[in-house]
Design a protein around this motif. Structure first.
Motif, short mmCIF file in Angstrom:
data_model
loop_
_atom_site.label_atom_id
_atom_site.label_comp_id
_atom_site.label_asym_id
_atom_site.label_seq_id
_atom_site.Cartn_x
_atom_site.Cartn_y
_atom_site.Cartn_z
N MET A 181 0.85 -1.18 0.00
CA MET A 181 0.00 0.00 0.00
C MET A 181 0.90 1.24 0.00
N THR A 182 0.62 2.13 -0.90
CA THR A 182 1.37 3.37 -0.97
C THR A 182 0.61 4.46 -0.23
N LEU A 183 1.29 5.11 0.68
CA LEU A 183 0.68 6.22 1.41
C LEU A 183 0.86 7.48 0.59
N GLU A 184 -0.20 8.21 0.40
CA GLU A 184 -0.14 9.43 -0.38
C GLU A 184 -0.65 10.60 0.42
N LEU A 185 -0.07 11.74 0.16
CA LEU A 185 -0.47 12.98 0.80
C LEU A 185 -1.19 13.86 -0.21
N SER A 186 -2.05 14.71 0.28
CA SER A 186 -2.67 15.69 -0.60
C SER A 186 -1.57 16.63 -1.10
N ARG A 187 -1.85 17.34 -2.16
CA ARG A 187 -0.87 18.27 -2.72
C ARG A 187 -0.41 19.29 -1.68
N GLU A 188 -1.39 19.81 -0.92
CA GLU A 188 -1.07 20.82 0.10
C GLU A 188 -0.21 20.22 1.22
N ALA A 189 -0.58 19.03 1.70
CA ALA A 189 0.18 18.38 2.77
C ALA A 189 1.58 18.04 2.29
N ARG A 190 1.70 17.58 1.05
CA ARG A 190 3.01 17.24 0.51
C ARG A 190 3.90 18.49 0.46
#
Length: 92
Positions: A1-10
């Protein structure tokens, strides 16, 4: 599973990594691309550990709540006559 952040959080995380290097690594600057790569590494390598801990914590809390379910929603059985007798005594 790949954890992804929102654009803003990233973007906030990348800025935080850049600041960390400046403030804690003797003023060493790290570029935006390098900070993004480092963040990607952390998310892929360490992220699952944190995710799994969060899932385990949630499971523990849910299991505790389920274990108490019988206490919270318990109803007395064969209680009609006890209630009836109390009502009858109250009328006398």
């Amino acid at each position: 599973m790949t954890l992804e952040l929102s654009r803003e959080a990233r973007q906030q995380a990348i800025s935080s990594i850049e600041r960390y290097f400046v403030e804690h690594m003797d003023g060493q600057k790290i570029g935006n691309i390098t900070a993004g790569a480092l963040l990607g590494f952390f998310l892929e390598e360490i992220g699952p550990v944190l995710y799994n801990r969060g899932v385990a914590d949630a499971q523990e809390r849910l299991q505790a709540r389920v274990a108490e379910l019988d206490i919270e929603v318990h109803e007395e059985e064969f209680d009609y006559w006890r209630k009836y007798d109390k009502q009858t005594k109250g009328r006398r």
